[in-house]
Design a protein around this motif. Sequence first.
Motif, mmCIF file in Angstrom:
data_model
loop_
_atom_site.group_PDB
_atom_site.id
_atom_site.type_symbol
_atom_site.label_atom_id
_atom_site.label_comp_id
_atom_site.label_asym_id
_atom_site.label_seq_id
_atom_site.Cartn_x
_atom_site.Cartn_y
_atom_site.Cartn_z
ATOM 1 N N PRO A 64 0.807 -1.222 0.000
ATOM 2 C CA PRO A 64 0.000 0.000 0.000
ATOM 3 C C PRO A 64 0.840 1.271 0.000
ATOM 4 O O PRO A 64 1.911 1.321 0.593
ATOM 5 N N SER A 65 0.301 2.278 -0.652
ATOM 6 C CA SER A 65 0.911 3.614 -0.627
ATOM 7 C C SER A 65 0.394 4.351 0.600
ATOM 8 O O SER A 65 -0.537 3.897 1.281
ATOM 9 N N MET A 66 0.943 5.527 0.844
ATOM 10 C CA MET A 66 0.479 6.311 1.995
ATOM 11 C C MET A 66 -0.971 6.751 1.813
ATOM 12 O O MET A 66 -1.696 6.880 2.789
ATOM 13 N N THR A 67 -1.411 6.967 0.575
ATOM 14 C CA THR A 67 -2.803 7.375 0.382
ATOM 15 C C THR A 67 -3.754 6.215 0.649
ATOM 16 O O THR A 67 -4.822 6.408 1.231
ATOM 17 N N GLN A 68 -3.380 5.024 0.252
ATOM 18 C CA GLN A 68 -4.227 3.859 0.533
ATOM 19 C C GLN A 68 -4.293 3.603 2.029
ATOM 20 O O GLN A 68 -5.364 3.315 2.574
ATOM 21 N N ALA A 69 -3.161 3.712 2.716
ATOM 22 C CA ALA A 69 -3.145 3.534 4.168
ATOM 23 C C ALA A 69 -3.972 4.624 4.852
ATOM 24 O O ALA A 69 -4.732 4.345 5.782
ATOM 25 N N GLY A 70 -3.832 5.854 4.387
ATOM 26 C CA GLY A 70 -4.595 6.955 4.963
ATOM 27 C C GLY A 70 -6.094 6.788 4.769
ATOM 28 O O GLY A 70 -6.882 7.070 5.675
ATOM 29 N N ASN A 71 -6.486 6.306 3.595
ATOM 30 C CA ASN A 71 -7.911 6.067 3.346
ATOM 31 C C ASN A 71 -8.451 4.973 4.252
ATOM 32 O O ASN A 71 -9.558 5.083 4.783
ATOM 33 N N TYR A 72 -7.677 3.921 4.455
ATOM 34 C CA TYR A 72 -8.092 2.849 5.363
ATOM 35 C C TYR A 72 -8.293 3.407 6.768
ATOM 36 O O TYR A 72 -9.311 3.157 7.415
ATOM 37 N N ALA A 73 -7.308 4.161 7.256
ATOM 38 C CA ALA A 73 -7.382 4.703 8.617
ATOM 39 C C ALA A 73 -8.572 5.653 8.764
ATOM 40 O O ALA A 73 -9.264 5.637 9.786
ATOM 41 N N MET A 74 -8.834 6.449 7.729
ATOM 42 C CA MET A 74 -9.949 7.387 7.777
ATOM 43 C C MET A 74 -11.286 6.651 7.810
ATOM 44 O O MET A 74 -12.161 6.975 8.607
ATOM 45 N N ASP A 106 -5.406 3.271 15.094
ATOM 46 C CA ASP A 106 -5.425 2.225 14.080
ATOM 47 C C ASP A 106 -4.029 1.607 13.970
ATOM 48 O O ASP A 106 -3.066 2.175 14.463
ATOM 49 N N PRO A 107 -3.923 0.445 13.316
ATOM 50 C CA PRO A 107 -2.630 -0.234 13.251
ATOM 51 C C PRO A 107 -1.620 0.433 12.318
ATOM 52 O O PRO A 107 -0.455 0.051 12.319
ATOM 53 N N LEU A 108 -2.022 1.418 11.561
ATOM 54 C CA LEU A 108 -1.127 2.031 10.591
ATOM 55 C C LEU A 108 -0.462 3.301 11.096
ATOM 56 O O LEU A 108 0.708 3.547 10.824
ATOM 57 N N PHE A 109 -1.206 4.111 11.810
ATOM 58 C CA PHE A 109 -0.689 5.391 12.276
ATOM 59 C C PHE A 109 -0.730 5.513 13.795
ATOM 60 O O PHE A 109 -0.256 6.496 14.352
ATOM 61 N N GLY A 110 -1.338 4.534 14.469
ATOM 62 C CA GLY A 110 -1.407 4.557 15.919
ATOM 63 C C GLY A 110 -2.458 5.513 16.435
ATOM 64 O O GLY A 110 -3.447 5.798 15.772
ATOM 65 N N LYS A 111 -2.218 5.995 17.638
ATOM 66 C CA LYS A 111 -3.150 6.918 18.278
ATOM 67 C C LYS A 111 -2.774 8.346 17.922
ATOM 68 O O LYS A 111 -1.603 8.650 17.733
ATOM 69 N N GLY A 112 -3.786 9.179 17.867
ATOM 70 C CA GLY A 112 -3.508 10.583 17.596
ATOM 71 C C GLY A 112 -4.775 11.389 17.544
ATOM 72 O O GLY A 112 -5.857 10.853 17.348
ATOM 73 N N PRO A 113 -4.640 12.691 17.682
ATOM 74 C CA PRO A 113 -5.822 13.547 17.668
ATOM 75 C C PRO A 113 -6.303 13.852 16.255
ATOM 76 O O PRO A 113 -5.541 13.813 15.300
ATOM 77 N N LEU A 114 -7.570 14.151 16.162
ATOM 78 C CA LEU A 114 -8.170 14.700 14.953
ATOM 79 C C LEU A 114 -8.549 16.127 15.328
ATOM 80 O O LEU A 114 -9.415 16.346 16.171
#
Length: 167
Positions: A64-74, A106-114
């Motif tokens: 996966p690219s960063m955009t695919q990973a980001g879409n999954y996390a979103m 999530d397993p890709l970026f971990g914990k963090g604020p929105l």
Amino acid sequence: AEFGIVSGGQKLAALLLFINDVHSLGLKTAQGLTFTESFYWDMNDQTRAWSKRFAALASKNAMPSMTQAGNYAMVLHYLKAMEALGGNPHDGAKVVAKMKELPTDDPLFGKGPLRADGRRLIPAYLFEVKKPEESKYPWDYYKLIATIAPEDAAKPLEASDCPLLKK
């Protein structure tokens, strides 16, 4: 590569580069390119495990690219907000408010604020594309040069031009 820029000792920085681009170019051509990215499939055990499942379902076992990973996390965060709201409310503003209220995890970026402007704070990474002899297995393309802290990787909230922010 054709003009010997990197092999001649100069650094070449890509403004936007995805792992799929490196794969298409090949390490011989892409070696030495520097770039920033917010996700690399081979960063840790969690990203590797998820990415291997992704690749098994992808065309040509592509990582996966960063955009695919980001879409999954979103989407995962959106689904968590929907669950917290008890289903599928027809009020998008409530869904967005719940997404901003819930911490991301999530397993890709971990914990963090929105943040209030909708930006998720995650680190960015400065990578260099490996030389062919440095790569040990398929899709082993990046060498980590530096980590950019989430608060340094994003525009400060105070400087945001987002029209949805109440200032």
